[in-house]
Scaffold this active site. Structure first.
Site, mmCIF file in Angstrom:
data_model
loop_
_atom_site.group_PDB
_atom_site.id
_atom_site.type_symbol
_atom_site.label_atom_id
_atom_site.label_comp_id
_atom_site.label_asym_id
_atom_site.label_seq_id
_atom_site.Cartn_x
_atom_site.Cartn_y
_atom_site.Cartn_z
ATOM 1 N N ARG A 1 -2.625 -8.568 4.116
ATOM 2 C CA ARG A 1 -3.194 -9.696 4.863
ATOM 3 C C ARG A 1 -2.517 -10.997 4.469
ATOM 4 O O ARG A 1 -2.033 -11.741 5.317
ATOM 5 C CB ARG A 1 -4.709 -9.767 4.615
ATOM 6 C CG ARG A 1 -5.378 -10.916 5.305
ATOM 7 C CD ARG A 1 -6.847 -10.957 4.990
ATOM 8 N NE ARG A 1 -7.111 -11.079 3.541
ATOM 9 C CZ ARG A 1 -8.313 -11.262 3.022
ATOM 10 N NH1 ARG A 1 -9.369 -11.278 3.813
ATOM 11 N NH2 ARG A 1 -8.482 -11.371 1.717
ATOM 12 N N LYS B 1 -19.098 0.289 -10.517
ATOM 13 C CA LYS B 1 -18.734 -0.194 -9.181
ATOM 14 C C LYS B 1 -19.529 0.504 -8.093
ATOM 15 O O LYS B 1 -19.287 0.296 -6.910
ATOM 16 C CB LYS B 1 -17.234 -0.015 -8.951
ATOM 17 C CG LYS B 1 -16.414 -1.031 -9.730
ATOM 18 C CD LYS B 1 -15.076 -1.252 -9.080
ATOM 19 C CE LYS B 1 -14.414 -2.491 -9.651
ATOM 20 N NZ LYS B 1 -13.001 -2.562 -9.301
ATOM 21 N N SER C 1 -7.905 9.388 -6.638
ATOM 22 C CA SER C 1 -8.320 9.187 -8.029
ATOM 23 C C SER C 1 -7.124 9.139 -8.958
ATOM 24 O O SER C 1 -6.101 9.775 -8.708
ATOM 25 C CB SER C 1 -9.258 10.300 -8.497
ATOM 26 O OG SER C 1 -9.607 10.063 -9.847
ATOM 27 N N GLY C 2 -7.291 8.376 -10.013
ATOM 28 C CA GLY C 2 -6.235 8.297 -11.014
ATOM 29 C C GLY C 2 -5.913 6.865 -11.390
ATOM 30 O O GLY C 2 -5.032 6.627 -12.214
ATOM 31 N N ARG D 1 -25.892 3.190 -18.185
ATOM 32 C CA ARG D 1 -25.105 1.971 -17.955
ATOM 33 C C ARG D 1 -26.038 0.825 -17.569
ATOM 34 O O ARG D 1 -25.872 -0.308 -18.033
ATOM 35 C CB ARG D 1 -24.079 2.196 -16.844
ATOM 36 C CG ARG D 1 -22.946 3.110 -17.239
ATOM 37 C CD ARG D 1 -21.804 2.984 -16.249
ATOM 38 N NE ARG D 1 -20.794 4.015 -16.469
ATOM 39 C CZ ARG D 1 -19.618 4.048 -15.857
ATOM 40 N NH1 ARG D 1 -19.288 3.115 -14.988
ATOM 41 N NH2 ARG D 1 -18.752 5.009 -16.107
ATOM 42 N N HIS E 1 -16.785 13.363 -7.746
ATOM 43 C CA HIS E 1 -15.813 13.251 -8.845
ATOM 44 C C HIS E 1 -16.185 12.057 -9.731
ATOM 45 O O HIS E 1 -16.230 12.160 -10.963
ATOM 46 C CB HIS E 1 -14.404 13.085 -8.281
ATOM 47 C CG HIS E 1 -13.395 12.557 -9.267
ATOM 48 N ND1 HIS E 1 -13.352 11.224 -9.644
ATOM 49 C CD2 HIS E 1 -12.414 13.163 -9.970
ATOM 50 C CE1 HIS E 1 -12.396 11.067 -10.531
ATOM 51 N NE2 HIS E 1 -11.806 12.215 -10.741
HETATM 52 N N1 LIG Z 1 -8.519 0.328 -8.856
HETATM 53 C C1 LIG Z 1 -8.686 1.632 -8.966
HETATM 54 O O1 LIG Z 1 -8.555 2.244 -10.041
HETATM 55 C C2 LIG Z 1 -9.021 2.435 -7.740
HETATM 56 C C3 LIG Z 1 -9.021 3.821 -7.799
HETATM 57 C C4 LIG Z 1 -9.268 4.547 -6.660
HETATM 58 C C5 LIG Z 1 -9.549 3.885 -5.470
HETATM 59 N N2 LIG Z 1 -9.559 2.527 -5.437
HETATM 60 C C6 LIG Z 1 -9.840 1.881 -4.152
HETATM 61 O O2 LIG Z 1 -8.604 1.464 -3.587
HETATM 62 C C7 LIG Z 1 -8.815 0.297 -2.781
HETATM 63 C C8 LIG Z 1 -7.845 -0.791 -3.227
HETATM 64 O O3 LIG Z 1 -8.132 -1.114 -4.577
HETATM 65 P P1 LIG Z 1 -7.349 -2.295 -5.350
HETATM 66 O O4 LIG Z 1 -7.977 -2.377 -6.696
HETATM 67 O O5 LIG Z 1 -5.902 -2.078 -5.227
HETATM 68 O O6 LIG Z 1 -7.640 -3.579 -4.449
HETATM 69 P P2 LIG Z 1 -8.993 -4.425 -4.212
HETATM 70 O O7 LIG Z 1 -9.068 -5.490 -5.226
HETATM 71 O O8 LIG Z 1 -10.146 -3.505 -4.042
HETATM 72 O O9 LIG Z 1 -8.680 -5.081 -2.777
HETATM 73 C C9 LIG Z 1 -7.688 -6.068 -2.623
HETATM 74 C C10 LIG Z 1 -6.904 -5.814 -1.374
HETATM 75 O O10 LIG Z 1 -7.786 -5.812 -0.224
HETATM 76 C C11 LIG Z 1 -7.231 -6.726 0.732
HETATM 77 N N3 LIG Z 1 -8.285 -7.286 1.571
HETATM 78 C C12 LIG Z 1 -9.480 -7.770 1.171
HETATM 79 N N4 LIG Z 1 -10.183 -8.164 2.247
HETATM 80 C C13 LIG Z 1 -9.423 -7.917 3.330
HETATM 81 C C14 LIG Z 1 -9.607 -8.103 4.735
HETATM 82 N N5 LIG Z 1 -10.755 -8.591 5.233
HETATM 83 N N6 LIG Z 1 -8.611 -7.734 5.573
HETATM 84 C C15 LIG Z 1 -7.465 -7.221 5.078
HETATM 85 N N7 LIG Z 1 -7.221 -7.013 3.771
HETATM 86 C C16 LIG Z 1 -8.206 -7.359 2.907
HETATM 87 C C17 LIG Z 1 -6.564 -7.774 -0.111
HETATM 88 O O11 LIG Z 1 -5.685 -8.533 0.659
HETATM 89 P P3 LIG Z 1 -5.318 -10.047 0.204
HETATM 90 O O12 LIG Z 1 -4.188 -9.912 -0.749
HETATM 91 O O13 LIG Z 1 -4.924 -10.698 1.483
HETATM 92 O O14 LIG Z 1 -6.547 -10.640 -0.398
HETATM 93 C C18 LIG Z 1 -5.862 -6.908 -1.129
HETATM 94 O O15 LIG Z 1 -4.708 -6.297 -0.612
HETATM 95 C C19 LIG Z 1 -10.281 -0.078 -2.964
HETATM 96 O O16 LIG Z 1 -11.035 0.441 -1.888
HETATM 97 C C20 LIG Z 1 -10.671 0.623 -4.232
HETATM 98 O O17 LIG Z 1 -12.062 0.925 -4.282
HETATM 99 C C21 LIG Z 1 -9.283 1.796 -6.532
#
Ligand SMILES: NC(=O)c1ccc[n+]([C@@H]2O[C@H](COP(=O)([O-])OP(=O)(O)OC[C@H]3O[C@@H](n4cnc5c(N)ncnc54)[C@H](OP(=O)(O)O)[C@@H]3O)[C@@H](O)[C@H]2O)c1
Length: 482
Positions: free
Chosen positions: A36, A262, A130-131, A289, A187
């Site tokens: 975005r 979360k 996951s990971g 927690r 998981h």
């Molecule tokens: N972190 C982990 O270990 C993990 C593991 C498994 C799954 N996940 C899942 O993977 C996904 C991404 O996780 P993350 O930690 O990388 O990022 P995040 O912090 O959850 O999300 C940030 C991202 O979302 C975008 N975003 C937010 N609002 C938006 C909107 N309205 N329209 C378009 N883009 C938008 C942001 O874009 P901008 O840069 O423009 O703000 C940025 O690219 C999440 O759903 C998370 O739950 C995470």
């Protein structure tokens, strides 16, 4: 812009950018990337020229850069952002294109989204990933749902980027619509239980034997060479060994003892309640927690009476540590068994054909709960795909038989000494509940019939009965009002 990318990623925060790099590193992939806000795209492309990303700065450019069927993985903040991105992609994609949500979506949202997206002629896949960030980069465990048609295109791409365990990629088409996100949710629930059990083991050993975090790190490292071998045991040793650079104290003693969450643990428990599946280990872990985070309640409760310090003396530290190890293993088996029960119940409720053995195999690598004993779970379901209770598979019967005396002793010690071990003790209670020939549920049925005429069944004849409690207390046949 010419269509040259076979796969695209929308959302380039840590997960999306690492997944995009992972995709780009595999033979045959050209990866389009879009975020975005432009800065993340620019940074990613500049930092990783080797990936030869195809950057896009609008949804139109993104669509134009993808070959047909366009295939895009969304990795944005779960919830409304996901809906916003799906809507934007649908505006520029064409019928037959594939939209994958790799975020941590609630499976019911995924079912809703798939209905809406497929009604518009697109394929929608909810995929559990996951990971963490390292997994996304080097090989995650992937749990895609969605239609069979999407799997034809997606399967080879996902097999290329997934972790590999014993020669097999950690990805399978879990089932239709929300099945992938459901399995990812469970998981995470199991992950909560596993982490809580490990934390309880640490606490009991520390307070019971007085060993330092570094010494306990050595114990966990040793355990990681045996049947408890797993990623979580491995990183526990690392965390316990870490010394705080500022104070010189063990880092674990400097970290505030309030655990965050979360929400996926809570979803697992809420869903289990709806399905009527007892996931007590996961529930206790989630509540533990919550308890830790209620500092205001803990602050006023410290003076509540507890056992005298002498109530907990460990005469033989090594023997106690071995008992804790066995209790941990037994409780862990319960947590996984409960989690697989929930998956089976979810599959029955939502009409998914989920291969439980295949699920256990894709958790052997890449994901947070990867563990040696997932092979044993796979063996159990290979031997009997309809196994009603995982605990009753021969391998686990043997392991529980070996562990149960120690498990009981550890729970006894935790209660006597006032060291909370809610996941250890609830797992043992669940185990004994399953084993029981008669449960006091009979009394509960009597109580329910007394105050609410809810009726009961008898052990000695068919039918449904009600006692006329407020009249002459004779028994009549009655309609089942469960
Ligand atoms: N972190 C982990 O270990 C993990 C593991 C498994 C799954 N996940 C899942 O993977 C996904 C991404 O996780 P993350 O930690 O990388 O990022 P995040 O912090 O959850 O999300 C940030 C991202 O979302 C975008 N975003 C937010 N609002 C938006 C909107 N309205 N329209 C378009 N883009 C938008 C942001 O874009 P901008 O840069 O423009 O703000 C940025 O690219 C999440 O759903 C998370 O739950 C995470």
């Amino acid at each position: 812009m010419s269509a040259e990318a076979n796969i695209g990623v929308v959302g380039l925060a840590v997960m999306g950018s690492n997944l995009a790099r992972n995709l780009a590193s595999r033979e045959g992939n050209t990866v389009a990337v879009f975020n975005r806000s432009r800065s993340k795209t620019d940074e990613l492309v500049a930092a990783h020229p080797e990936a030869e990303f195809v950057p896009a700065f609008s949804y139109e450019e993104f669509a134009a850069s993808l070959t047909v069927p366009r295939t895009a993985i969304i990795m944005v903040k779960a919830g409304k952002p996901t809906d916003a991105v799906i809507e934007s992609l649908m505006a520029v994609f064409e019928s037959g294109d594939i939209i994958i949500d790799g975020g941590n979506a609630l499976f019911t949202d995924t079912i809703r989204r798939e209905n809406a997206v497929s009604d518009a002629g697109f394929n929608f896949v909810g995929m559990g990933v996951s990971g963490g960030e390292e997994g996304a980069l080097l090989g995650p465990s992937l749990m895609p749902g969605g239609p069979d048609a999407a799997w034809v295109t997606l399967g080879p791409i996902l097999k290329g980027i997934a972790a590999v365990a014993e020669g097999e990629p950690c990805v399978t088409h879990v089932g239709h619509d929300g099945a992938g996100h459901f399995v990812k949710m469970v998981h995470n629930g199991i992950e909560y239980a596993d982490m809580q059990l490990i934390a309880e083991a640490y606490d009991l050993i520390r307070r019971g034997t007085g060993k330092s975090p570094a010494e306990i790190a050595d114990i966990f490292a040793e355990w990681n060479r045996g049947e408890l071998e797993s990623y979580l045991i491995e990183i526990t040793a690392e965390v316990l060994r870490q010394v705080d650079a500022t104070t010189g104290k063990p880092l674990v003693d400097v970290i505030v003892d309030e655990a965050g969450a979360k929400g996926t643990g809570a979803w697992t428990v809420q869903t289990a309640l709806d399905l009527g599946v007892p996931v007590s280990g996961i529930a206790e872990a989630t509540f533990a927690r919550s308890l830790s985070s209620h500092r205001e309640q803990r602050d006023v409760s410290g003076s509540l009476p507890g056992p005298s310090p002498e109530a907990f003396t460990v005469a033989d530290a090594d023997a106690f540590i071995e008992q804790v190890r066995l209790a941990l293993y037994a409780s862990k088996i319960v947590a996984y068994s409960q989690g697989f029960d929930e998956i089976r119940a979810g599959a029955a409720q939502y009409g998914w054909n989920i291969d439980l053995g295949a699920v256990s195999k894709i958790w052997r690598g890449g994901c947070i709960i990867r563990a040696q004993f997932l092979n044993r779970i796979a063996d159990a379901y290979d031997a009997d795909a309809e196994l009603p209770v995982l605990l009753t598979a021969p391998y686990f019967v043997e392991a529980l038989g070996r562990a149960q005396d120690a498990w009981r002793e550890v729970v006894r010690i935790s209660a006597a000494s006032g060291i909370p071990a809610p996941a250890f003790s609830s797992s043992l209670a669940y185990y004994d509940g399953l084993r029981a020939d008669r449960l006091p549920a009979a009394l509960i049925q009597g109580q329910r019939d007394f105050f609410g005429a809810h009726t009961y069944r008898r052990t000695d004849k068919p039918g449904t009965f009600h006692t006329l409690w407020s009249a002459d207390r004779t028994e009549i046949e009655a309609e089942d009002t469960h």
